[in-house]
Design a protein around this motif. Structure first.
Motif, PDB file in Angstrom:
ATOM      1  N   TRP A  38      -4.299   3.549   4.473  1.00 57.93           N
ATOM      2  CA  TRP A  38      -3.687   4.614   5.258  1.00 57.93           C
ATOM      3  C   TRP A  38      -4.773   5.586   5.710  1.00 57.93           C
ATOM      4  O   TRP A  38      -5.781   5.771   5.034  1.00 57.93           O
ATOM      5  CB  TRP A  38      -2.671   5.382   4.429  1.00 57.93           C
ATOM      6  N   SER A  39      -4.536   6.236   6.854  1.00 59.36           N
ATOM      7  CA  SER A  39      -5.434   7.307   7.271  1.00 59.36           C
ATOM      8  C   SER A  39      -5.243   8.511   6.351  1.00 59.36           C
ATOM      9  O   SER A  39      -4.215   8.627   5.670  1.00 59.36           O
ATOM     10  CB  SER A  39      -5.149   7.705   8.721  1.00 59.36           C
ATOM     11  N   PRO A  40      -6.209   9.435   6.303  1.00 55.96           N
ATOM     12  CA  PRO A  40      -6.076  10.594   5.396  1.00 55.96           C
ATOM     13  C   PRO A  40      -4.820  11.419   5.628  1.00 55.96           C
ATOM     14  O   PRO A  40      -4.268  11.985   4.683  1.00 55.96           O
ATOM     15  CB  PRO A  40      -7.346  11.405   5.695  1.00 55.96           C
ATOM     16  N   ASP A  41      -4.329  11.491   6.887  1.00 58.14           N
ATOM     17  CA  ASP A  41      -3.125  12.277   7.161  1.00 58.14           C
ATOM     18  C   ASP A  41      -1.849  11.444   7.082  1.00 58.14           C
ATOM     19  O   ASP A  41      -0.760  11.935   7.408  1.00 58.14           O
ATOM     20  CB  ASP A  41      -3.222  12.952   8.532  1.00 58.14           C
ATOM     21  N   ILE A  82       5.794   3.739   1.276  1.00 59.29           N
ATOM     22  CA  ILE A  82       5.245   2.462   0.849  1.00 59.29           C
ATOM     23  C   ILE A  82       5.365   1.495   2.012  1.00 59.29           C
ATOM     24  O   ILE A  82       6.415   1.421   2.668  1.00 59.29           O
ATOM     25  CB  ILE A  82       6.011   1.902  -0.369  1.00 59.29           C
ATOM     26  N   VAL A  83       4.297   0.783   2.290  1.00 57.07           N
ATOM     27  CA  VAL A  83       4.325  -0.277   3.289  1.00 57.07           C
ATOM     28  C   VAL A  83       4.005  -1.585   2.580  1.00 57.07           C
ATOM     29  O   VAL A  83       3.081  -1.643   1.766  1.00 57.07           O
ATOM     30  CB  VAL A  83       3.307  -0.014   4.428  1.00 57.07           C
ATOM     31  N   SER A 105       0.843  -1.188   0.000  1.00 56.67           N
ATOM     32  CA  SER A 105       0.000   0.000   0.000  1.00 56.67           C
ATOM     33  C   SER A 105       0.875   1.232   0.000  1.00 56.67           C
ATOM     34  O   SER A 105       1.945   1.258   0.625  1.00 56.67           O
ATOM     35  CB  SER A 105      -0.932   0.011   1.218  1.00 56.67           C
ATOM     36  N   ILE A 106       0.421   2.281  -0.697  1.00 57.22           N
ATOM     37  CA  ILE A 106       1.168   3.532  -0.831  1.00 57.22           C
ATOM     38  C   ILE A 106       0.414   4.629  -0.107  1.00 57.22           C
ATOM     39  O   ILE A 106      -0.818   4.728  -0.206  1.00 57.22           O
ATOM     40  CB  ILE A 106       1.366   3.882  -2.315  1.00 57.22           C
ATOM     41  N   SER A 107       1.130   5.466   0.639  1.00 59.31           N
ATOM     42  CA  SER A 107       0.497   6.551   1.382  1.00 59.31           C
ATOM     43  C   SER A 107      -0.199   7.511   0.427  1.00 59.31           C
ATOM     44  O   SER A 107       0.118   7.584  -0.759  1.00 59.31           O
ATOM     45  CB  SER A 107       1.534   7.296   2.233  1.00 59.31           C
TER      46      SER A 107
END
Length: 321
Positions: free
Chosen positions: A268-271, A228-229, A220-222
């Motif tokens: 990811w969270s929005p922030d 990147i995680v 997943s990408i922020s």
């Protein structure tokens, strides 16, 4: 809804379906659901229960939940259907339009849109493991293979998988390619790994920037395109775009006396301070899921905050908390 301060769950809206549904996808603002029912139709439903029948699917057609590309205003969604083509869904009307007809017995999928909604990337598979990653402008509809740009071509490790693209910004795409090496002589050997390539979508210049020494199973990408995680062999890693040195976030248990587990990066969270990992349990008597929450602390280290029991897979962030 899950409150991250108390980790308590509450029901925001409840929908009931007459038939079993699958291939569920949720709009980025969590207001629309797409799913496939037993009647082999693709349906759209909002949280008030307003339901629309969009398009009839063939028995083999699959709209993968992670392969919907969205415009920033949430009006248009794009998805590829197995042995069929790529569709544009106007969620306001709602209506659907086929914008690419797949070649016979081939798969066009993993659709992504640039943030300005002007460019589309997708993966085309033939004979299971031969893949092309295409790029085209959305002002040039309908799409065609002949007028689109090939960003990558080759053989992938997985059947109908292993070659995906993600937009980091409007002019930069990240290609994630699973590949392998097979040697039959003098002694049999086999090696497999995942590569990252950066592509300038304007000049089409491509550069390999990272090689994992193993296959990446979830990624997943922020939202800002800077981090990147990914998960590989039970370990969560974090990569900063441009530095490309992996850091270990956490080591996960893959099995126990009860059964085995599968992990996948959710969102990811929005922030971009939080991300969630789904943990799927495979037990002799049942299957269920947990959601594992991680926080990026001020010192740059990721902290495991806790676990939320969840009976269903899939979530979308409403706010940072």
């Amino acid at each position: 809804r899950i409150d991250l301060d108390t980790f308590k769950k509450s029901v925001v809206s409840s929908l009931q379906f007459q038939d079993q549904i699958r291939d569920i996808a949720v709009s980025p603002d969590w207001t629309l659901l797409f799913y496939r029912a037993l009647d082999n139709f693709l349906w759209q439903t909002d949280l008030s229960g307003n339901t629309y029948q969009l398009v009839s699917l063939s028995a083999d057609a699959v709209g993968f939940p992670d392969s919907y590309g969205w415009t920033s205003d949430g009006r248009y969604a794009y998805t590829g259907l197995y042995f069929d083509g790529i569709y544009e869904i106007d969620t306001y009307i709602p209506s659907v339009k086929k914008i690419l007809r797949s070649k016979s017995l081939t798969d066009d999928h993993a659709v992504k849109l640039s943030r300005d909604g002007r460019t589309i990337i997708w993966t085309h598979h033939e004979y299971g493991s031969i893949a092309w990653v295409y790029l085209s402008r959305l002002d040039n509809l309908p799409l065609s293979y002949e007028t689109s740009h090939v960003l990558w071509f080759g053989r992938t490790r997985f059947q109908d998988g292993g070659a995906d693209a993600y937009f980091l910004d409007n002019e930069t795409a990240l290609l994630v390619i699973d590949t392998f090496e097979l040697n039959l002589s003098p002694n049999f050997s086999h090696r497999e790994w995942t590569e990252f390539h950066l592509v300038n979508t304007r000049t089409l210049y491509r550069q390999r920037v990272f090689m994992a020494d193993q296959i990446i199973y979830s990624l997943s990408i922020s939202n800002n395109g800077k981090n990147i995680v990914y998960i590989a062999h039970g370990v969560i890693y974090q990569l900063e775009v441009g530095i490309w040195v992996p850091k270990i976030v956490d080591k996960l248990d893959l099995s126990s006396d009860e059964g085995s587990y599968n992990y996948y990066i959710e969102e990811w969270s929005p922030d971009d301070r939080f991300f969630i990992v789904g943990k799927q349990y495979y037990l002799p008597t049942r299957e269920y899921n947990d959601l594992l929450l991680y926080l990026l602390a001020g010192d740059g280290k990721w902290l495991f905050l806790g676990k939320v029991n969840s009976s269903a897979r899939g979530l979308s962030w409403i706010s940072n908390n």
